[in-house]
Design a protein around this motif. Structure first.
Motif, short mmCIF file in Angstrom:
data_model
loop_
_atom_site.label_atom_id
_atom_site.label_comp_id
_atom_site.label_asym_id
_atom_site.label_seq_id
_atom_site.Cartn_x
_atom_site.Cartn_y
_atom_site.Cartn_z
N SER A 180 5.81 -0.66 4.31
CA SER A 180 7.25 -0.82 4.05
C SER A 180 7.63 -0.34 2.66
CB SER A 180 7.68 -2.27 4.26
OG SER A 180 7.14 -3.12 3.29
N LEU A 181 6.74 -0.47 1.69
CA LEU A 181 7.06 -0.06 0.32
C LEU A 181 6.84 1.44 0.09
CD1 LEU A 181 5.44 -3.06 -1.59
CD2 LEU A 181 7.90 -2.61 -1.31
N SER A 182 6.10 2.09 0.97
CA SER A 182 5.74 3.50 0.75
C SER A 182 6.94 4.44 0.73
CB SER A 182 4.73 3.96 1.80
OG SER A 182 5.32 3.97 3.08
N SER A 183 8.03 4.03 1.34
CA SER A 183 9.20 4.91 1.34
C SER A 183 9.91 4.95 -0.02
CB SER A 183 10.20 4.48 2.42
OG SER A 183 10.69 3.19 2.14
N VAL A 184 9.67 3.95 -0.85
CA VAL A 184 10.33 3.88 -2.16
C VAL A 184 9.33 4.05 -3.30
CG1 VAL A 184 11.68 2.41 -3.70
CG2 VAL A 184 12.14 2.38 -1.26
N TYR A 185 8.15 3.53 -3.14
CA TYR A 185 7.16 3.50 -4.23
C TYR A 185 6.07 4.54 -3.98
CZ TYR A 185 9.60 -0.71 -5.47
OH TYR A 185 10.58 -1.60 -5.83
N GLN A 186 5.97 5.50 -4.89
CA GLN A 186 5.05 6.61 -4.74
C GLN A 186 3.58 6.20 -4.79
OE1 GLN A 186 6.19 9.42 -7.73
NE2 GLN A 186 8.12 9.92 -6.73
N THR A 187 3.29 5.06 -5.41
CA THR A 187 1.89 4.62 -5.51
C THR A 187 1.39 3.98 -4.22
OG1 THR A 187 2.57 2.51 -6.48
CG2 THR A 187 1.98 4.27 -8.01
N MET A 188 2.28 3.72 -3.28
CA MET A 188 1.88 3.13 -2.00
C MET A 188 1.54 4.25 -1.03
SD MET A 188 2.01 -0.09 -2.53
CE MET A 188 2.78 -1.23 -3.67
N THR A 189 0.36 4.81 -1.20
CA THR A 189 -0.07 5.99 -0.46
C THR A 189 -1.01 5.63 0.69
OG1 THR A 189 -2.00 6.23 -1.89
CG2 THR A 189 0.04 7.36 -2.60
N ALA A 190 -1.37 6.65 1.44
CA ALA A 190 -2.33 6.46 2.53
C ALA A 190 -3.67 6.00 1.97
CB ALA A 190 -2.49 7.76 3.32
N ASP A 191 -4.03 6.47 0.78
CA ASP A 191 -5.28 6.03 0.15
C ASP A 191 -5.25 4.53 -0.15
OD1 ASP A 191 -6.37 8.56 0.24
OD2 ASP A 191 -5.83 9.06 -1.83
N VAL A 192 -4.11 4.05 -0.63
CA VAL A 192 -3.96 2.62 -0.92
C VAL A 192 -4.05 1.83 0.38
CG1 VAL A 192 -2.40 0.81 -1.78
CG2 VAL A 192 -2.65 2.96 -3.04
N TYR A 193 -3.40 2.33 1.43
CA TYR A 193 -3.47 1.67 2.74
C TYR A 193 -4.93 1.56 3.19
CZ TYR A 193 -2.48 0.51 7.59
OH TYR A 193 -2.44 -0.11 8.81
N ALA A 194 -5.68 2.66 3.07
CA ALA A 194 -7.08 2.66 3.48
C ALA A 194 -7.90 1.68 2.63
CB ALA A 194 -7.66 4.07 3.38
N GLN A 195 -7.61 1.63 1.35
CA GLN A 195 -8.33 0.73 0.45
C GLN A 195 -8.04 -0.74 0.81
OE1 GLN A 195 -7.38 1.71 -3.60
NE2 GLN A 195 -9.03 0.49 -4.43
N VAL A 196 -6.78 -1.04 1.08
CA VAL A 196 -6.39 -2.40 1.45
C VAL A 196 -7.03 -2.78 2.78
CG1 VAL A 196 -4.42 -3.86 2.13
CG2 VAL A 196 -4.24 -2.38 0.12
N LYS A 197 -7.00 -1.86 3.72
CA LYS A 197 -7.60 -2.13 5.03
C LYS A 197 -9.09 -2.41 4.88
CE LYS A 197 -7.86 -0.39 9.70
NZ LYS A 197 -7.58 0.67 10.63
N ALA A 198 -9.79 -1.61 4.07
CA ALA A 198 -11.22 -1.80 3.86
C ALA A 198 -11.50 -3.16 3.21
CB ALA A 198 -11.78 -0.68 3.00
N LEU A 199 -10.70 -3.53 2.22
CA LEU A 199 -10.88 -4.83 1.56
C LEU A 199 -10.70 -5.97 2.56
CD1 LEU A 199 -9.05 -4.17 -1.83
CD2 LEU A 199 -11.50 -4.68 -1.54
N LYS A 200 -9.69 -5.85 3.40
CA LYS A 200 -9.45 -6.90 4.41
C LYS A 200 -10.61 -6.99 5.39
CE LYS A 200 -5.61 -7.90 6.17
NZ LYS A 200 -4.37 -8.39 6.61
N GLU A 201 -11.12 -5.84 5.82
CA GLU A 201 -12.23 -5.82 6.77
C GLU A 201 -13.50 -6.43 6.17
OE1 GLU A 201 -12.37 -1.69 7.89
OE2 GLU A 201 -10.75 -1.93 9.35
N GLN A 202 -13.62 -6.35 4.84
CA GLN A 202 -14.77 -6.92 4.14
C GLN A 202 -14.55 -8.40 3.83
OE1 GLN A 202 -15.25 -4.48 0.63
NE2 GLN A 202 -15.40 -2.61 1.82
N GLY A 203 -13.42 -8.94 4.26
CA GLY A 203 -13.12 -10.34 4.00
C GLY A 203 -12.62 -10.60 2.59
#
Length: 181
Positions: A100-123
């Motif tokens: 939701s923030l990626s449309s306004v904030y340039q730092t919310m990239t696909a790389d950040v999404y992947a990083q967040v997803k990986a962190l969640k998967e690792q608990g």
């Protein structure tokens, strides 16, 4: 009034189950420091108390996030409570927040999404939340600084008067306030 302010910090900590891991005087110190940087002493106090109350932000981030919220409030006129609420929303679902923030904030990239997803998967949910909250705070704070730098002469003058009055009022209220480190 300073003693009353100290009690407000103590009360917030107690109601949060002392989960912040900080003393009331440390919270007060954060608010005073951010108020000194931004001129928004009252907004800084309000933001610190709201972050403690939310329980959704790590205490190590209170200062940076409070500064960002105060700058956003000054730049946009939005309430501190509304701005703190965004951090709570991020904590509820950091992956959704990145999208939701990626449309306004340039730092919310696909790389950040992947990083967040990986962190969640690792608990490592808290790290995922903190990552998104930090990126949001950094970028929204910078955007707000740019808005404030581009204010017209009259708007800048009114903000300076407001901040000077806020600083003077904070000085008067400091009577009875616990000393901070």
């Amino acid at each position: 009034q300073g003693a009353e302010e100290s009690r407000a910090y103590q009360k917030a900590l107690i109601l949060a189950g002392d989960s912040a891991g900080l003393s009331a005087s440390r919270l007060q110190g954060i608010a005073v420091s951010v108020g000194g940087i931004t001129g928004g002493y009252g907004e800084a106090r309000e933001a610190v108390l709201a972050f403690v109350d939310s329980g959704k932000v790590g205490a190590e981030n209170y200062a940076a996030f409070t500064e960002s919220v105060v700058l956003q409030s000054q730049a946009t006129g939005r309430s501190v409570d509304d701005l703190v609420q965004k951090y709570t929303e991020i904590a509820q679902d950091p992956l959704k927040a990145v999208l939701s923030l990626s449309s306004v904030y340039q730092t919310m990239t696909a790389d950040v999404y992947a990083q967040v997803k990986a962190l969640k998967e690792q608990g490592r949910e808290q790290e995922a939340v903190a990552l998104v909250q930090k990126k949001y705070a950094d970028e929204s704070g910078e955007m707000s600084k740019r808005v404030l730098e581009n204010l017209g002469l009259i708007e800048r003058g009114w903000l300076a008067v407001k901040n000077a009055a806020s600083g003077a009022w904070d000085d008067m209220k400091s009577i009875g306030r616990q000393a901070t480190l």
